[in-house]
Design an enzyme around this catalytic site. Structure first.
Site, PDB file in Angstrom:
ATOM      1  N   SER A 182      19.307   9.853 -65.882  1.00 26.99           N
ATOM      2  CA  SER A 182      19.526  10.595 -64.642  1.00 26.99           C
ATOM      3  C   SER A 182      18.816  11.943 -64.598  1.00 26.99           C
ATOM      4  CB  SER A 182      21.022  10.783 -64.411  1.00 26.99           C
ATOM      5  OG  SER A 182      21.547  11.598 -65.433  1.00 26.99           O
ATOM      6  N   HIS A 210      22.565   3.957 -62.325  1.00 28.78           N
ATOM      7  CA  HIS A 210      21.556   4.622 -61.481  1.00 28.78           C
ATOM      8  C   HIS A 210      20.442   3.667 -61.058  1.00 28.78           C
ATOM      9  CE1 HIS A 210      22.616   8.848 -61.189  1.00 28.78           C
ATOM     10  NE2 HIS A 210      23.008   8.824 -62.452  1.00 28.78           N
ATOM     11  N   LYS A 241      27.662   4.572 -56.563  1.00 34.14           N
ATOM     12  CA  LYS A 241      26.348   5.181 -56.319  1.00 34.14           C
ATOM     13  C   LYS A 241      25.655   4.405 -55.188  1.00 34.14           C
ATOM     14  CE  LYS A 241      25.880   7.723 -60.598  1.00 34.14           C
ATOM     15  NZ  LYS A 241      26.551   7.361 -61.853  1.00 34.14           N
TER      16      LYS A 241
END
Ligand SMILES: *Cc1c(COP(=O)(O)O)cnc(C)c1O
Length: 395
Positions: A182, A210, A241
């Site tokens: 990230s 992610h 997310k």
């Protein structure tokens, strides 16, 4: 008793503030999206994990409402007592289908999925070989497990090979990595990791938090990117997310592994089952993913455009295959100042500096979304250029 403890906490908090590490919360007075309201002012949001722009998606809101109408507000139970509805099984099947895996188990969050994945599977005779930049929840999960720990430098395949050699004496070996890291936005080199896993008889786990919904042509994550669908033993991920941004986590992979987690994984056995509204919206979300690739296409085009324009303006951006763009400034106070000035321009981005990133590697992290329109991207780039010139970062 509390008087002394209070004094101690006050001192610690003052120190955190003096170190410039105190976290203040930004209060948003609107739904999450590309444009948000803060202190009555409209701002552009470039620091959410809302990669596909689904956090305020009307279809998902409707699906959540329908789910609540059909199956109620809460489960008031863990899964194995009376916390499993038809909806939960349906969402698990959707996730398996999405990733091309055999079975899936839901958690309240990916933090729980990672916290509950290692301890039930591996013991003191086994080895976990973990990337040094893995997410905090993986680190905590590994701590809860008795397996021997090996660590390799971020995405460093020579180091991974060395650790695998050291771990040959162990009964079972599991390599674990984030799909996308990230801070830099780099994708883990899963092709090479997989090769080494074959060579040294190890299993592989990827945390797709992610990367799922983002990486790969159709957003199926790093296993799609490297043509390894169904080959990796364990994937974990979040619904918090790209996948709508609400809540929920999962572990998906080999059938026996998931079955063992249902028997022994502590956050699954001892924590509440996901709420029906969230589960119903999750099902709708995965249906949307199979109907169209529009959001992924837009996200990829947005990211390419943003990075190209920033490089052309003279900024130093890390190469990225994700929706994360690290604009390198190297200097910690400069990154703080830069982010604060961006905020004055109505653009929310995050400055990261030591200890979150290595010393001398301070940066602004920009997170691109399919919710961003070209005018949003242009406004953000214009603000970067204005402040970059002001602070002497670019000419
Ligand atoms: C965000 C994140 C998590 C935690 O996900 P939650 O569902 O919010 O608990 C776990 N792992 C990685 C790599 C993440 O980025």
């Amino acid at each position: 008793m509390y008087t002394n403890f209070q004094k101690y906490l006050q001192q610690e908090l003052t120190q955190i503030e003096a170190d410039g590490l105190y976290k203040n919360e930004r209060i948003i007075e609107s739904a999450q999206g590309a444009e948000i309201m803060v202190k009555g002012k409209k701002c552009l949001n470039f620091c959410a994990n809302n990669y596909l722009g689904l956090a305020d998606n009307p279809e998902l809101i409707e699906a959540a409402k329908e789910g609540m109408d059909m199956r109620g507000f809460g489960m008031a139970s863990v899964r194995f007592i009376c916390g499993c509805q038809d909806l939960h099984k349906k969402l698990e099947a959707k996730i398996s289908e999405f990733f091309g895996t055999e079975d899936t188990i839901l958690y309240a969050a990916c933090f729980d999925a990672n916290g509950g994945v290692f301890e039930p599977l591996l013991g003191q005779d086994d080895a976990i070989i973990s990337d040094s930049l893995n997410h905090a929840s993986i680190i905590d999960g590994v701590r809860l497990c008795k397996a021997q720990r090996f660590r390799y430098a971020n995405a460093d395949m020579a180091d991974l090979e060395k650790q695998l050699q050291d771990a040959q004496k162990c009964r079972f070996r599991l390599i674990v990595t984030d799909g996308v890291f990230s801070m830099d936005g780099n994708v883990c080199p899963l092709d090479k990791i997989y090769e080494l896993a074959q060579k040294y008889d190890a299993m592989v786990m990827v945390d797709e938090s992610h990367s799922a919904g983002v990486v790969g042509k159709t957003g199926r994550g790093v296993t799609e990117r490297y043509n390894l669908r169904g080959k990796v033993e364990i994937l974990t991920g979040t619904l918090g997310k790209a996948f709508g941004g609400a809540m929920g986590g999962f572990t998906t992979g080999r059938k026996e592994i998931i079955d063992m987690l249902r028997q022994r994984s502590r956050p699954y056995l001892f924590s509440n089952s996901m709420a029906p509204g969230l589960v119903a919206a999750g099902i709708r979300m995965f249906e949307m993913m199979t109907e169209t690739n529009e959001l992924q296409d837009k996200l990829h085009a947005n990211t390419d455009y943003f990075i190209k324009q920033m490089l052309a303006a003279g900024f130093d951006c890390k190469p990225s295959e994700s929706a994360i763009c690290a604009v390198m400034l190297y200097d910690a106070p400069l990154s703080q100042k830069f982010a604060a000035k961006m905020q004055e321009e109505g653009i929310f981005v995050t400055g990261f500096y030591y200890p979150v990133v290595p010393k001398g590697q301070a940066r602004i992290r920009v997170q691109i979304s399919a919710a961003h329109e070209k005018e949003h991207l242009d406004k953000c780039i214009a603000a970067f250029v204005k402040i970059g010139k002001e602070l002497g970062v670019i000419k």
